[in-house]
Write a protein that holds these residues in place. Structure first.
Motif, PDB file in Angstrom:
ATOM      1  N   PRO A 200       0.831  -1.192   0.000  1.00 13.21           N
ATOM      2  CA  PRO A 200       0.000   0.000   0.000  1.00 13.21           C
ATOM      3  C   PRO A 200       0.870   1.248   0.000  1.00 13.21           C
ATOM      4  O   PRO A 200       2.076   1.186   0.255  1.00 13.21           O
ATOM      5  CB  PRO A 200      -0.807  -0.135   1.292  1.00 13.21           C
ATOM      6  CG  PRO A 200       0.012  -1.026   2.153  1.00 13.21           C
ATOM      7  CD  PRO A 200       0.704  -1.971   1.224  1.00 13.21           C
ATOM      8  N   ILE A 201       0.259   2.384  -0.249  1.00 14.43           N
ATOM      9  CA  ILE A 201       1.004   3.634  -0.366  1.00 14.43           C
ATOM     10  C   ILE A 201       1.810   3.924   0.893  1.00 14.43           C
ATOM     11  O   ILE A 201       2.972   4.329   0.816  1.00 14.43           O
ATOM     12  CB  ILE A 201       0.035   4.789  -0.668  1.00 14.43           C
ATOM     13  CG1 ILE A 201      -0.580   4.593  -2.063  1.00 14.43           C
ATOM     14  CG2 ILE A 201       0.749   6.130  -0.599  1.00 14.43           C
ATOM     15  CD1 ILE A 201      -1.650   5.611  -2.409  1.00 14.43           C
ATOM     16  N   ALA A 202       1.204   3.715   2.066  1.00 16.47           N
ATOM     17  CA  ALA A 202       1.893   4.005   3.328  1.00 16.47           C
ATOM     18  C   ALA A 202       3.155   3.164   3.472  1.00 16.47           C
ATOM     19  O   ALA A 202       4.205   3.664   3.904  1.00 16.47           O
ATOM     20  CB  ALA A 202       0.951   3.761   4.505  1.00 16.47           C
ATOM     21  N   MET A 203       3.066   1.878   3.103  1.00 18.91           N
ATOM     22  CA  MET A 203       4.232   1.003   3.188  1.00 18.91           C
ATOM     23  C   MET A 203       5.298   1.425   2.184  1.00 18.91           C
ATOM     24  O   MET A 203       6.495   1.452   2.495  1.00 18.91           O
ATOM     25  CB  MET A 203       3.822  -0.447   2.948  1.00 18.91           C
ATOM     26  CG  MET A 203       4.976  -1.441   2.996  1.00 18.91           C
ATOM     27  SD  MET A 203       5.702  -1.600   4.644  1.00 18.91           S
ATOM     28  CE  MET A 203       4.574  -2.798   5.371  1.00 18.91           C
ATOM     29  N   ILE A 223       6.119   3.660  10.881  1.00 23.77           N
ATOM     30  CA  ILE A 223       5.852   2.278  11.304  1.00 23.77           C
ATOM     31  C   ILE A 223       4.585   2.212  12.152  1.00 23.77           C
ATOM     32  O   ILE A 223       3.743   1.321  11.994  1.00 23.77           O
ATOM     33  CB  ILE A 223       7.059   1.706  12.084  1.00 23.77           C
ATOM     34  CG1 ILE A 223       8.218   1.423  11.123  1.00 23.77           C
ATOM     35  CG2 ILE A 223       6.671   0.412  12.812  1.00 23.77           C
ATOM     36  CD1 ILE A 223       9.498   0.984  11.806  1.00 23.77           C
ATOM     37  N   ASN A 224       4.431   3.174  13.048  1.00 23.74           N
ATOM     38  CA  ASN A 224       3.240   3.203  13.914  1.00 23.74           C
ATOM     39  C   ASN A 224       1.954   3.386  13.112  1.00 23.74           C
ATOM     40  O   ASN A 224       0.903   2.857  13.475  1.00 23.74           O
ATOM     41  CB  ASN A 224       3.373   4.326  14.945  1.00 23.74           C
ATOM     42  CG  ASN A 224       4.423   4.013  16.000  1.00 23.74           C
ATOM     43  OD1 ASN A 224       4.686   2.849  16.303  1.00 23.74           O
ATOM     44  ND2 ASN A 224       5.044   5.045  16.549  1.00 23.74           N
ATOM     45  N   HIS A 225       2.053   4.135  11.993  1.00 25.06           N
ATOM     46  CA  HIS A 225       0.869   4.371  11.161  1.00 25.06           C
ATOM     47  C   HIS A 225       0.555   3.190  10.231  1.00 25.06           C
ATOM     48  O   HIS A 225      -0.546   3.095   9.693  1.00 25.06           O
ATOM     49  CB  HIS A 225       1.055   5.644  10.323  1.00 25.06           C
ATOM     50  CG  HIS A 225       0.854   6.909  11.100  1.00 25.06           C
ATOM     51  ND1 HIS A 225       1.913   7.720  11.490  1.00 25.06           N
ATOM     52  CD2 HIS A 225      -0.264   7.497  11.594  1.00 25.06           C
ATOM     53  CE1 HIS A 225       1.454   8.747  12.170  1.00 25.06           C
ATOM     54  NE2 HIS A 225       0.139   8.639  12.250  1.00 25.06           N
ATOM     55  N   SER A 232       5.686  -8.742   8.819  1.00 21.70           N
ATOM     56  CA  SER A 232       5.159  -8.198   7.564  1.00 21.70           C
ATOM     57  C   SER A 232       6.024  -7.044   7.071  1.00 21.70           C
ATOM     58  O   SER A 232       6.295  -6.910   5.877  1.00 21.70           O
ATOM     59  CB  SER A 232       3.722  -7.718   7.753  1.00 21.70           C
ATOM     60  OG  SER A 232       2.864  -8.801   8.048  1.00 21.70           O
ATOM     61  N   ILE A 233       6.465  -6.200   8.007  1.00 17.06           N
ATOM     62  CA  ILE A 233       7.338  -5.078   7.637  1.00 17.06           C
ATOM     63  C   ILE A 233       8.674  -5.598   7.115  1.00 17.06           C
ATOM     64  O   ILE A 233       9.213  -5.098   6.123  1.00 17.06           O
ATOM     65  CB  ILE A 233       7.547  -4.141   8.849  1.00 17.06           C
ATOM     66  CG1 ILE A 233       6.222  -3.470   9.223  1.00 17.06           C
ATOM     67  CG2 ILE A 233       8.604  -3.082   8.539  1.00 17.06           C
ATOM     68  CD1 ILE A 233       6.269  -2.679  10.521  1.00 17.06           C
TER      69      ILE A 233
END
Length: 326
Positions: A200-203, A223-225, A232-233
């Protein structure tokens, strides 16, 4: 002309002397190229000019040459840049005049409106626009592909794969080939284990921030968001780092970035350029250190107990990776 009409022409063996293939469906474009090359019978004698390889003089000389042995000349140009109108007109005329010549132009850009008027029946030419397939069309194609390569996978798993990859058919076919190495049958579990979905865009923003050496406190906020667990990260970082290494290697070998050649599917232009810019700044020995750190981090996270411990392990890995980037 659209895909259905074009498929009819192919079945009848009526190949125009010049073809413009364009639109938002790389899989159909590549499939059409293969069909044209097979129908014309020019696989061994064709000339491919991809992106910056295009040279008008080379293209003109090739289409204009005659053959003593009856070989066909098929010029394939793939580019996201428009061929200048004067040059394009001349290439169309050469293909129309020379009975042994065909011109195939796979255009990956968006500014096609000024070119389609040149590809007319008067010049023995046609233009074909392709659109993205819907879920049913894409699933049917993948089911057929799975049968061809011997992958036992049901419809639900196929749709799960497509949805994970944002209905990117080229990418889905590429990942299906990887799944052929996984013991059958292949289900949702195997897909989730072996195929990383489009981030996703955030990642994606987080990964870019990491590899462009943004401050650690900014990375922690991102990371918190994300709302993702540490594993997964980590998988996302591994996937992104692998992409960067492939870009680095391709640029070193060929002098340019081509996501279709590197990944098997085309990224949006701005993402392709950004990955290339990041990749060229990382030395080969740094990539080795990054992958070693990620592998070590994965083992530690898998054996860790409390979530707080996993978070500490991940943060330690991020600090190490940042240090490798200079």
């Amino acid at each position: 002309m659209y895909k259905r009409e074009f498929d009819t022409l192919l079945k009848e063996g009526k190949i125009p002397k010049s073809l413009l293939l364009y639109g938002d469906n790389e899989y159909y474009i590549e499939e059409s190229i293969e069909k044209v090359v097979h129908t014309v019978g020019a696989k061994e004698s064709m000339l491919k000019l991809y992106y910056d390889e295009y040279d008008f003089q080379t293209a003109k000389n090739y289409l204009g040459q005659s053959s003593l042995f009856g070989d066909l000349n098929l010029l394939l140009v793939k580019s996201d840049k428009k061929i200048p109108k004067k040059e394009l007109t001349h290439l169309l005329e050469l293909a129309a005049k020379n009975e042994n010549s065909y011109f195939l132009y796979a255009y990956a850009g968006s500014d096609f409106k000024s070119m389609i008027s040149l590809f007319t029946p008067k010049k023995s030419a046609q233009h074909v626009r392709f659109f993205p397939p819907n879920l049913n069309e894409a699933a049917a194609i993948l089911q057929q592909k799975a049968k061809q390569i011997g992958v036992e996978i049901d419809r639900y798993a196929i749709e799960h794969l497509l949805n994970a990859l944002g209905l990117n058919l080229s990418m889905a076919v590429n990942e299906l080939n990887k799944l052929s190495l996984v013991p059958n049958p292949v289900g949702v579990k195997e897909i989730d284990e072996h195929i990383f979905s489009l981030t996703p865009i955030a990642m994606d923003n987080f990964l870019v921030s990491l590899f462009t050496k943004k401050p650690l406190d900014e990375l922690l906020k991102q990371i918190n968001h994300l709302g993702e667990d540490e594993f997964s990260i980590l998988r996302a970082i591994e996937y992104f780092a692998s992409q960067l290494f492939l870009f680095h290697s391709h640029i070193k070998l060929y002098g340019s970035a081509d996501s279709a050649a590197v990944l098997g599917y085309r990224l949006p232009k701005h993402l392709e350029q950004l990955r290339a810019q990041i990749a060229v700044k990382i030395a080969p020995e740094k990539f080795e250190k990054i992958f070693d750190t990620l592998a070590e981090c994965e083992l530690k996270i898998k054996s860790a107990g409390a979530s707080a411990q996993k978070e500490t392990i991940l943060l330690s890995a991020l600090i190490k990776i940042k240090s490798f980037l200079g």
